[in-house]
Design a protein around this motif. Structure first.
Motif, PDB file in Angstrom:
ATOM      1  N   ILE A 182      50.301  48.044   2.532  1.00  0.00           N
ATOM      2  CA  ILE A 182      51.179  48.671   3.791  1.00  0.00           C
ATOM      3  C   ILE A 182      51.592  50.261   3.435  1.00  0.00           C
ATOM      4  O   ILE A 182      51.292  50.977   4.215  1.00  0.00           O
ATOM      5  CB  ILE A 182      52.480  47.860   3.961  1.00  0.00           C
ATOM      6  CG1 ILE A 182      51.975  46.624   4.634  1.00  0.00           C
ATOM      7  CG2 ILE A 182      53.164  48.796   5.191  1.00  0.00           C
ATOM      8  CD1 ILE A 182      53.193  45.653   5.114  1.00  0.00           C
ATOM      9  N   ILE A 183      51.747  50.405   2.081  1.00  0.00           N
ATOM     10  CA  ILE A 183      52.168  51.818   1.406  1.00  0.00           C
ATOM     11  C   ILE A 183      50.649  52.700   1.664  1.00  0.00           C
ATOM     12  O   ILE A 183      50.876  53.944   2.244  1.00  0.00           O
ATOM     13  CB  ILE A 183      52.944  51.835   0.458  1.00  0.00           C
ATOM     14  CG1 ILE A 183      54.298  51.079   0.263  1.00  0.00           C
ATOM     15  CG2 ILE A 183      52.886  53.177  -0.272  1.00  0.00           C
ATOM     16  CD1 ILE A 183      54.768  50.646  -1.224  1.00  0.00           C
ATOM     17  N   GLN A 184      49.820  52.173   1.091  1.00  0.00           N
ATOM     18  CA  GLN A 184      48.424  52.963   1.106  1.00  0.00           C
ATOM     19  C   GLN A 184      48.104  53.084   2.507  1.00  0.00           C
ATOM     20  O   GLN A 184      47.549  54.115   2.728  1.00  0.00           O
ATOM     21  CB  GLN A 184      47.495  51.898   0.435  1.00  0.00           C
ATOM     22  CG  GLN A 184      47.773  51.761  -1.055  1.00  0.00           C
ATOM     23  CD  GLN A 184      46.717  50.865  -1.898  1.00  0.00           C
ATOM     24  OE1 GLN A 184      45.674  50.658  -1.243  1.00  0.00           O
ATOM     25  NE2 GLN A 184      47.141  50.289  -2.805  1.00  0.00           N
ATOM     26  N   GLU A 185      48.210  52.288   3.469  1.00  0.00           N
ATOM     27  CA  GLU A 185      47.942  52.493   4.941  1.00  0.00           C
ATOM     28  C   GLU A 185      48.768  53.579   5.426  1.00  0.00           C
ATOM     29  O   GLU A 185      48.321  54.471   6.263  1.00  0.00           O
ATOM     30  CB  GLU A 185      47.889  51.050   5.445  1.00  0.00           C
ATOM     31  CG  GLU A 185      46.728  50.134   5.321  1.00  0.00           C
ATOM     32  CD  GLU A 185      46.927  48.854   5.990  1.00  0.00           C
ATOM     33  OE1 GLU A 185      48.018  48.677   6.749  1.00  0.00           O
ATOM     34  OE2 GLU A 185      45.694  48.283   6.174  1.00  0.00           O
ATOM     35  N   ALA A 186      49.967  53.525   5.079  1.00  0.00           N
ATOM     36  CA  ALA A 186      50.813  54.439   5.624  1.00  0.00           C
ATOM     37  C   ALA A 186      50.367  55.847   5.211  1.00  0.00           C
ATOM     38  O   ALA A 186      50.383  56.939   6.002  1.00  0.00           O
ATOM     39  CB  ALA A 186      52.132  54.336   5.095  1.00  0.00           C
ATOM     40  N   TYR A 187      49.908  56.203   3.972  1.00  0.00           N
ATOM     41  CA  TYR A 187      49.443  57.601   3.463  1.00  0.00           C
ATOM     42  C   TYR A 187      48.020  57.643   4.341  1.00  0.00           C
ATOM     43  O   TYR A 187      48.004  58.802   4.486  1.00  0.00           O
ATOM     44  CB  TYR A 187      49.322  57.528   1.803  1.00  0.00           C
ATOM     45  CG  TYR A 187      50.638  57.656   1.354  1.00  0.00           C
ATOM     46  CD1 TYR A 187      51.225  58.843   1.176  1.00  0.00           C
ATOM     47  CD2 TYR A 187      51.578  56.589   0.717  1.00  0.00           C
ATOM     48  CE1 TYR A 187      52.331  59.021   0.547  1.00  0.00           C
ATOM     49  CE2 TYR A 187      52.797  56.878   0.179  1.00  0.00           C
ATOM     50  CZ  TYR A 187      53.116  58.037   0.075  1.00  0.00           C
ATOM     51  OH  TYR A 187      54.351  58.337  -0.390  1.00  0.00           O
ATOM     52  N   ALA A 188      47.194  56.864   4.247  1.00  0.00           N
ATOM     53  CA  ALA A 188      46.022  57.355   4.985  1.00  0.00           C
ATOM     54  C   ALA A 188      46.226  57.336   6.273  1.00  0.00           C
ATOM     55  O   ALA A 188      45.538  58.202   7.049  1.00  0.00           O
ATOM     56  CB  ALA A 188      45.192  55.770   4.812  1.00  0.00           C
TER      57      ALA A 188
END
Length: 207
Positions: free
Chosen positions: A147-153
Protein backbone atom coordinates in the motif's frame (compact mmCIF):
# COMPACT_ATOMS: atom_id res chain seq x y z
CA UNK A 1 -5.42 91.58 21.88
CA UNK A 2 -2.67 89.04 22.69
CA UNK A 3 -3.69 85.52 23.81
CA UNK A 4 -2.56 84.91 27.40
CA UNK A 5 -1.83 81.36 28.60
CA UNK A 6 -0.46 80.68 32.08
CA UNK A 7 0.31 84.42 32.53
CA UNK A 8 2.45 84.36 29.39
CA UNK A 9 1.91 86.60 26.39
CA UNK A 10 2.01 84.36 23.28
CA UNK A 11 3.52 85.33 19.97
CA UNK A 12 1.66 84.93 16.66
CA UNK A 13 3.39 81.58 15.95
CA UNK A 14 2.63 80.28 19.43
CA UNK A 15 -1.00 81.38 19.10
CA UNK A 16 -1.28 79.56 15.77
CA UNK A 17 0.29 76.38 17.19
CA UNK A 18 -2.00 76.52 20.23
CA UNK A 19 -5.03 76.95 17.98
CA UNK A 20 -4.04 74.00 15.78
CA UNK A 21 -3.46 71.78 18.80
CA UNK A 22 -6.86 72.72 20.20
CA UNK A 23 -8.52 72.16 16.80
CA UNK A 24 -6.93 68.74 16.34
CA UNK A 25 -7.91 67.74 19.88
CA UNK A 26 -11.56 68.69 19.42
CA UNK A 27 -11.83 67.30 15.86
CA UNK A 28 -10.01 63.94 16.11
CA UNK A 29 -12.59 61.92 14.19
CA UNK A 30 -12.90 64.55 11.46
CA UNK A 31 -9.11 64.71 11.08
CA UNK A 32 -8.86 60.91 10.95
CA UNK A 33 -11.60 60.69 8.29
CA UNK A 34 -9.87 63.38 6.22
CA UNK A 35 -6.52 61.57 6.51
CA UNK A 36 -8.10 58.27 5.37
CA UNK A 37 -9.83 59.93 2.43
CA UNK A 38 -6.64 61.75 1.39
CA UNK A 39 -4.56 58.57 1.62
CA UNK A 40 -7.12 56.60 -0.41
CA UNK A 41 -7.26 59.29 -3.12
CA UNK A 42 -3.47 59.66 -3.30
CA UNK A 43 -2.36 56.10 -2.51
CA UNK A 44 -0.04 55.63 -5.49
CA UNK A 45 1.63 59.03 -5.08
CA UNK A 46 2.13 58.47 -1.34
CA UNK A 47 3.55 54.96 -1.86
CA UNK A 48 5.92 56.26 -4.57
CA UNK A 49 7.09 59.05 -2.29
CA UNK A 50 7.73 56.55 0.51
CA UNK A 51 9.62 54.21 -1.85
CA UNK A 52 11.73 57.07 -3.20
CA UNK A 53 12.51 58.29 0.29
CA UNK A 54 13.40 54.76 1.41
CA UNK A 55 15.67 54.12 -1.61
CA UNK A 56 17.63 57.31 -0.85
CA UNK A 57 17.82 56.67 2.91
CA UNK A 58 17.97 52.86 3.15
CA UNK A 59 20.72 52.68 5.75
CA UNK A 60 19.23 55.44 7.92
CA UNK A 61 15.76 53.86 7.77
CA UNK A 62 17.21 50.43 8.60
CA UNK A 63 18.94 51.88 11.67
CA UNK A 64 15.74 53.63 12.83
CA UNK A 65 13.69 50.45 12.36
CA UNK A 66 16.25 48.34 14.22
CA UNK A 67 16.33 50.79 17.13
CA UNK A 68 12.52 50.73 17.27
CA UNK A 69 12.41 46.92 17.18
CA UNK A 70 15.06 46.61 19.88
CA UNK A 71 13.27 49.13 22.09
CA UNK A 72 9.83 47.53 21.62
CA UNK A 73 10.83 43.87 21.26
CA UNK A 74 8.48 42.47 23.91
CA UNK A 75 5.45 44.48 22.73
CA UNK A 76 6.08 43.58 19.05
CA UNK A 77 6.46 39.86 19.84
CA UNK A 78 3.23 39.97 21.83
CA UNK A 79 1.42 41.64 18.90
CA UNK A 80 2.77 39.04 16.48
CA UNK A 81 1.59 36.16 18.68
CA UNK A 82 -1.90 37.66 19.03
CA UNK A 83 -2.14 38.27 15.26
CA UNK A 84 -0.89 34.75 14.48
CA UNK A 85 -3.40 33.13 16.87
CA UNK A 86 -6.30 35.09 15.30
CA UNK A 87 -5.26 34.62 11.66
CA UNK A 88 -3.92 31.04 11.41
CA UNK A 89 -5.69 30.10 8.18
CA UNK A 90 -4.96 33.46 6.55
CA UNK A 91 -1.25 33.14 7.39
CA UNK A 92 -1.15 29.54 6.09
CA UNK A 93 -2.70 30.49 2.75
CA UNK A 94 -0.54 33.61 2.37
CA UNK A 95 2.64 31.65 3.14
CA UNK A 96 1.72 28.86 0.72
CA UNK A 97 0.93 31.36 -2.05
CA UNK A 98 4.21 33.19 -1.42
CA UNK A 99 6.10 29.88 -1.61
CA UNK A 100 4.32 29.03 -4.86
CA UNK A 101 5.06 32.41 -6.48
CA UNK A 102 8.70 32.39 -5.31
CA UNK A 103 9.33 28.70 -5.95
CA UNK A 104 12.42 29.16 -8.15
CA UNK A 105 13.98 31.65 -5.71
CA UNK A 106 13.36 29.32 -2.75
CA UNK A 107 14.87 26.37 -4.63
CA UNK A 108 17.95 28.39 -5.62
CA UNK A 109 18.48 29.50 -2.00
CA UNK A 110 17.93 25.95 -0.77
CA UNK A 111 20.62 24.63 -3.15
CA UNK A 112 23.08 27.26 -1.93
CA UNK A 113 22.22 26.50 1.70
CA UNK A 114 22.58 22.76 1.04
CA UNK A 115 26.00 23.28 -0.52
CA UNK A 116 27.13 25.35 2.47
CA UNK A 117 25.52 23.16 5.16
CA UNK A 118 25.66 19.51 4.03
CA UNK A 119 26.01 18.22 7.59
CA UNK A 120 22.70 19.81 8.66
CA UNK A 121 20.82 18.22 5.76
CA UNK A 122 22.36 14.80 6.43
CA UNK A 123 21.33 15.10 10.07
CA UNK A 124 17.78 16.08 9.07
CA UNK A 125 17.52 13.18 6.61
CA UNK A 126 18.84 10.76 9.24
CA UNK A 127 16.29 12.03 11.74
CA UNK A 128 13.52 11.53 9.19
CA UNK A 129 14.66 7.96 8.43
CA UNK A 130 14.88 7.24 12.14
CA UNK A 131 11.36 8.60 12.69
CA UNK A 132 10.00 6.34 9.92
CA UNK A 133 11.74 3.30 11.42
CA UNK A 134 10.54 4.12 14.93
CA UNK A 135 6.99 4.76 13.74
CA UNK A 136 6.79 1.57 11.67
CA UNK A 137 5.01 -1.01 13.84
CA UNK A 138 6.26 -4.57 14.30
CA UNK A 139 2.98 -5.88 12.90
CA UNK A 140 3.58 -4.14 9.55
CA UNK A 141 2.82 -6.69 6.82
CA UNK A 142 3.65 -7.20 3.15
CA UNK A 143 0.22 -5.80 2.34
CA UNK A 144 1.03 -2.64 4.27
CA UNK A 145 4.35 -2.31 2.43
CA UNK A 146 2.51 -2.74 -0.88
CA UNK A 147 0.00 0.00 0.00
CA UNK A 148 2.86 2.37 0.85
CA UNK A 149 4.62 1.60 -2.45
CA UNK A 150 1.38 2.15 -4.36
CA UNK A 151 0.90 5.53 -2.66
CA UNK A 152 4.31 6.69 -3.91
CA UNK A 153 3.61 5.27 -7.38
CA UNK A 154 0.27 7.13 -7.43
CA UNK A 155 1.98 10.42 -6.57
CA UNK A 156 4.38 9.96 -9.50
CA UNK A 157 1.52 9.06 -11.87
CA UNK A 158 -0.50 12.12 -10.86
CA UNK A 159 2.57 14.33 -11.31
CA UNK A 160 3.06 13.06 -14.88
CA UNK A 161 -0.62 13.43 -15.75
CA UNK A 162 -1.21 16.88 -14.23
CA UNK A 163 2.20 18.54 -14.41
CA UNK A 164 1.79 19.36 -10.73
CA UNK A 165 4.02 18.02 -7.96
CA UNK A 166 2.32 15.57 -5.56
CA UNK A 167 3.46 14.39 -2.10
CA UNK A 168 2.79 11.26 -0.07
CA UNK A 169 1.76 12.79 3.24
CA UNK A 170 1.30 11.27 6.68
CA UNK A 171 -2.21 12.29 7.76
CA UNK A 172 -1.09 12.22 11.40
CA UNK A 173 2.53 13.49 11.23
CA UNK A 174 5.37 11.19 12.30
CA UNK A 175 6.92 14.02 14.31
CA UNK A 176 3.91 16.06 15.34
CA UNK A 177 4.11 18.45 18.28
CA UNK A 178 1.05 17.02 20.08
CA UNK A 179 0.50 13.64 18.44
CA UNK A 180 2.58 11.31 16.26
CA UNK A 181 1.19 8.87 13.72
CA UNK A 182 2.48 5.58 12.31
CA UNK A 183 4.20 4.88 9.01
CA UNK A 184 1.39 2.67 7.71
CA UNK A 185 -0.77 2.70 4.61
CA UNK A 186 -3.91 3.79 6.40
CA UNK A 187 -2.09 6.93 7.61
CA UNK A 188 -1.02 8.01 4.12
CA UNK A 189 -2.69 10.35 1.65
CA UNK A 190 -1.55 11.60 -1.76
CA UNK A 191 -1.98 15.38 -1.92
CA UNK A 192 -0.47 18.21 -3.93
CA UNK A 193 2.80 19.73 -2.77
CA UNK A 194 0.95 23.03 -2.25
CA UNK A 195 -1.58 21.37 0.08
CA UNK A 196 1.22 19.65 1.95
CA UNK A 197 3.06 22.95 2.49
CA UNK A 198 -0.12 24.47 3.93
CA UNK A 199 -0.69 21.44 6.19
CA UNK A 200 2.96 21.31 7.30
CA UNK A 201 3.76 19.13 10.34
CA UNK A 202 0.38 19.59 12.04
CA UNK A 203 -2.73 17.55 12.70
CA UNK A 204 -5.99 19.21 13.66
CA UNK A 205 -8.91 17.26 15.08
CA UNK A 206 -12.35 18.50 14.03
CA UNK A 207 -14.63 19.36 16.95
Amino acid sequence: MALVLSDKVLSTKEKRDAYLRAYRYTNKEKQAAYARAYHHANKEAINKKCRDKYSVNKEQVAVIHKLYRDKNKIALNSQKKIYASLNKEKIKIRRALWNHVNKSTIQAKAKIYLANNPAKFRAKAAKRRSAILMRTPNWSSELNDLIIQEAYALSETRARMTGVKWHVDHIIPLQGKRVSGLHVGINLQVITAKQNLIKANKYEVSA
